[in-house]
Motif scaffolding. Sequence first.
Motif, PDB file in Angstrom:
ATOM      1  N   LEU A 159      -3.789   4.732   9.880  1.00  0.00           N
ATOM      2  CA  LEU A 159      -4.066   3.463   9.202  1.00  0.00           C
ATOM      3  C   LEU A 159      -4.119   3.543   7.675  1.00  0.00           C
ATOM      4  O   LEU A 159      -3.753   2.587   6.999  1.00  0.00           O
ATOM      5  CB  LEU A 159      -5.406   2.894   9.710  1.00  0.00           C
ATOM      6  N   ASP A 160      -4.578   4.644   7.131  1.00  0.00           N
ATOM      7  CA  ASP A 160      -4.722   4.788   5.681  1.00  0.00           C
ATOM      8  C   ASP A 160      -3.354   4.603   5.018  1.00  0.00           C
ATOM      9  O   ASP A 160      -2.474   5.442   5.186  1.00  0.00           O
ATOM     10  CB  ASP A 160      -5.305   6.169   5.351  1.00  0.00           C
ATOM     11  N   GLY A 161      -3.197   3.509   4.288  1.00  0.00           N
ATOM     12  CA  GLY A 161      -1.923   3.211   3.627  1.00  0.00           C
ATOM     13  C   GLY A 161      -0.966   2.467   4.546  1.00  0.00           C
ATOM     14  O   GLY A 161      -0.543   1.354   4.255  1.00  0.00           O
ATOM     15  N   ALA A 162      -0.665   3.078   5.704  1.00  0.00           N
ATOM     16  CA  ALA A 162       0.305   2.498   6.639  1.00  0.00           C
ATOM     17  C   ALA A 162      -0.086   1.071   7.032  1.00  0.00           C
ATOM     18  O   ALA A 162       0.768   0.177   7.122  1.00  0.00           O
ATOM     19  CB  ALA A 162       0.411   3.376   7.885  1.00  0.00           C
ATOM     20  N   SER A 209       0.882  -1.157   0.000  1.00  0.00           N
ATOM     21  CA  SER A 209       0.000   0.000   0.000  1.00  0.00           C
ATOM     22  C   SER A 209       0.932   1.222   0.000  1.00  0.00           C
ATOM     23  O   SER A 209       2.106   1.090  -0.339  1.00  0.00           O
ATOM     24  CB  SER A 209      -0.926  -0.025   1.217  1.00  0.00           C
ATOM     25  N   HIS A 210       0.432   2.370   0.427  1.00  0.00           N
ATOM     26  CA  HIS A 210       1.257   3.587   0.374  1.00  0.00           C
ATOM     27  C   HIS A 210       1.687   4.026   1.774  1.00  0.00           C
ATOM     28  O   HIS A 210       0.949   3.811   2.742  1.00  0.00           O
ATOM     29  CB  HIS A 210       0.497   4.724  -0.314  1.00  0.00           C
ATOM     30  N   ALA A 211       2.867   4.671   1.842  1.00  0.00           N
ATOM     31  CA  ALA A 211       3.396   5.119   3.140  1.00  0.00           C
ATOM     32  C   ALA A 211       3.148   6.601   3.372  1.00  0.00           C
ATOM     33  O   ALA A 211       3.301   7.095   4.491  1.00  0.00           O
ATOM     34  CB  ALA A 211       4.889   4.817   3.235  1.00  0.00           C
ATOM     35  N   VAL A 249      -4.292  -4.770   1.459  1.00  0.00           N
ATOM     36  CA  VAL A 249      -5.284  -4.695   2.533  1.00  0.00           C
ATOM     37  C   VAL A 249      -5.349  -3.229   2.970  1.00  0.00           C
ATOM     38  O   VAL A 249      -4.324  -2.536   3.022  1.00  0.00           O
ATOM     39  CB  VAL A 249      -4.945  -5.655   3.700  1.00  0.00           C
ATOM     40  N   HIS A 250      -6.554  -2.735   3.227  1.00  0.00           N
ATOM     41  CA  HIS A 250      -6.738  -1.301   3.480  1.00  0.00           C
ATOM     42  C   HIS A 250      -7.941  -1.119   4.398  1.00  0.00           C
ATOM     43  O   HIS A 250      -8.829  -1.975   4.431  1.00  0.00           O
ATOM     44  CB  HIS A 250      -6.988  -0.585   2.139  1.00  0.00           C
ATOM     45  N   VAL A 251      -7.982  -0.002   5.105  1.00  0.00           N
ATOM     46  CA  VAL A 251      -9.194   0.334   5.851  1.00  0.00           C
ATOM     47  C   VAL A 251     -10.244   0.847   4.859  1.00  0.00           C
ATOM     48  O   VAL A 251      -9.903   1.461   3.855  1.00  0.00           O
ATOM     49  CB  VAL A 251      -8.928   1.383   6.967  1.00  0.00           C
ATOM     50  N   GLU A 252     -11.504   0.575   5.156  1.00  0.00           N
ATOM     51  CA  GLU A 252     -12.574   0.917   4.204  1.00  0.00           C
ATOM     52  C   GLU A 252     -12.665   2.417   3.937  1.00  0.00           C
ATOM     53  O   GLU A 252     -12.953   2.849   2.832  1.00  0.00           O
ATOM     54  CB  GLU A 252     -13.920   0.417   4.738  1.00  0.00           C
ATOM     55  N   GLN A 253     -12.472   3.249   4.974  1.00  0.00           N
ATOM     56  CA  GLN A 253     -12.576   4.724   4.870  1.00  0.00           C
ATOM     57  C   GLN A 253     -14.005   5.210   4.689  1.00  0.00           C
ATOM     58  O   GLN A 253     -14.221   6.352   4.277  1.00  0.00           O
ATOM     59  CB  GLN A 253     -11.690   5.263   3.731  1.00  0.00           C
ATOM     60  N   GLY A 254     -14.987   4.345   4.949  1.00  0.00           N
ATOM     61  CA  GLY A 254     -16.383   4.739   4.870  1.00  0.00           C
ATOM     62  C   GLY A 254     -17.157   3.937   5.914  1.00  0.00           C
ATOM     63  O   GLY A 254     -16.578   3.085   6.598  1.00  0.00           O
ATOM     64  N   GLY A 257     -10.379   5.811  -3.979  1.00  0.00           N
ATOM     65  CA  GLY A 257      -9.335   5.364  -4.907  1.00  0.00           C
ATOM     66  C   GLY A 257      -8.165   4.731  -4.158  1.00  0.00           C
ATOM     67  O   GLY A 257      -7.926   5.038  -2.990  1.00  0.00           O
ATOM     68  N   HIS A 258      -7.454   3.821  -4.812  1.00  0.00           N
ATOM     69  CA  HIS A 258      -6.296   3.152  -4.206  1.00  0.00           C
ATOM     70  C   HIS A 258      -5.266   2.829  -5.285  1.00  0.00           C
ATOM     71  O   HIS A 258      -5.611   2.761  -6.472  1.00  0.00           O
ATOM     72  CB  HIS A 258      -6.725   1.846  -3.526  1.00  0.00           C
ATOM     73  N   ASP A 259      -4.007   2.546  -4.829  1.00  0.00           N
ATOM     74  CA  ASP A 259      -2.972   2.097  -5.763  1.00  0.00           C
ATOM     75  C   ASP A 259      -3.443   0.873  -6.551  1.00  0.00           C
ATOM     76  O   ASP A 259      -3.024   0.670  -7.692  1.00  0.00           O
ATOM     77  CB  ASP A 259      -1.684   1.757  -4.997  1.00  0.00           C
ATOM     78  N   ASP A 294       3.702   8.493  -2.776  1.00  0.00           N
ATOM     79  CA  ASP A 294       2.705   9.516  -3.136  1.00  0.00           C
ATOM     80  C   ASP A 294       1.399   8.988  -3.743  1.00  0.00           C
ATOM     81  O   ASP A 294       1.092   9.239  -4.900  1.00  0.00           O
ATOM     82  CB  ASP A 294       3.325  10.542  -4.094  1.00  0.00           C
ATOM     83  N   GLU A 295       0.630   8.282  -2.914  1.00  0.00           N
ATOM     84  CA  GLU A 295      -0.705   7.863  -3.357  1.00  0.00           C
ATOM     85  C   GLU A 295      -1.685   9.012  -3.241  1.00  0.00           C
ATOM     86  O   GLU A 295      -2.590   9.175  -4.058  1.00  0.00           O
ATOM     87  CB  GLU A 295      -1.185   6.680  -2.498  1.00  0.00           C
ATOM     88  N   GLU A 296      -1.506   9.843  -2.191  1.00  0.00           N
ATOM     89  CA  GLU A 296      -2.538  10.832  -1.849  1.00  0.00           C
ATOM     90  C   GLU A 296      -2.585  12.031  -2.795  1.00  0.00           C
ATOM     91  O   GLU A 296      -3.631  12.638  -2.982  1.00  0.00           O
ATOM     92  CB  GLU A 296      -2.340  11.322  -0.408  1.00  0.00           C
ATOM     93  N   GLY A 297      -1.424  12.404  -3.359  1.00  0.00           N
ATOM     94  CA  GLY A 297      -1.441  13.491  -4.334  1.00  0.00           C
ATOM     95  C   GLY A 297      -1.686  14.868  -3.742  1.00  0.00           C
ATOM     96  O   GLY A 297      -2.310  15.709  -4.385  1.00  0.00           O
TER      97      GLY A 297
END
Length: 399
Positions: free
Chosen positions: A91-94, A80-82, A158-163, A327-329, A125-128
């Motif tokens: 949690l997002d990315g990390a 995922s992204h750092a 694997v990622h947190v849903e964010q919703g 959106g995700h990588d 740089d996933e977040e932009g």
Amino acid sequence: MNTPSINAQRLLTELTHLAQIGAGPDGAIHRVAGSRADLAARDWLSKTMQVAGLTGHRDEIGNVFGRVPGSTGPWVLLGSHADTVPAAGHLDGAYGVVAAIEVLRTLVETGHPAADHIEIVAFWDEEGVAPDSNGGLGGSTFLADSPHIDDIAAYLEVHVEQGPRMEAAGLDLAAVTGIVGVERYEIVMHGQENHGGASPFDMRADAGRAATRAAAALRPICQSIDPVGLIGNVGSCSFTPGAANVVPGEATLQIEIRGISEAVLDQTRTALREAYERIAEEENCTCTIRKASAKPVAEFNPEIVRMADEVCRASSDRTDRMASYAGHDASVMSTRVATGMIFVPSTSGISHNALEHTPDHQLVLGTQALLDTAVATAERLTTGQDSLSAAPPVLAAAA
Ligand SMILES: [Zn+2]
């Protein structure tokens, strides 16, 4: 299922370590791509991979990779992204990066044969949100266009849903089927600027009224087309010239629609155009619609989705399949290799915020599900073949 168990305590401890890099006094994390904290996090990740007995390398853009020394591709890539948004949660990315390290580390420690077929990555740089970012997904886009993509057989994240959807449904885990397509439009209603008091209602060309009617129509249109797989947002509405005693001569809306299939997006586009042109006509105005941007739907590999779903069901009876509305990588990776994702819930649906949270037991379940799916994918790729040199047709077809 005959796979080794991850070290839950180590996973949670490493997440806490990473969360300290870039942590501000506000309790939020500031690790925008390219910042000192982001670079420090990448150094820490490289070191952690080394300690885990992995060999690491960094590509030209800043993606950090790790793998078993001496292993040769193609690999199943996990990661995922750092980087983070400003004032982010931990949690997002990390989570996806630390989980990927924990998975490979566990496979190495237990001498599992799948270890040689797995590579891990912390994307750049996933977040932009950095000043020189070009809209985000920079690291995965760089990888997708680089020669190294030919060494990758599949990608799992694997990622947190964010919703709030998973928490509302009481889920522990979800196999993600794909990522919604996102289209943005600028809608301009053109009327006739005039005296706000002297113009009777039935003799106006009121662009402001036309635009607000169009804004209010977005939700019922989306709900009538697909109440589950379609969402819309009116993000801004502005009137010209913008004074209480002037009938707006022009009014502009910025809207966004997100849908789980291109068919749903097509239908929505047509329905919106019809509705907006009808509203404009009823209000004595005209309407122009301009597409500002479009990101296509990402559909994940059906075989990987099936395996992830099976793994999730084996570890919890509170699991389902769902689409990602963020959106995700993985969306970039899915254009080049067989791709899948696993979600864990976000408490109260909060993300991009210091309050971002997921209960520990679900973070552990998600990481174990990543391991089990990675092993199943690696075994699937090697079954009946001498090496990973060719993906079976079902996986190759999705590339
Ligand atoms: Zn993310």
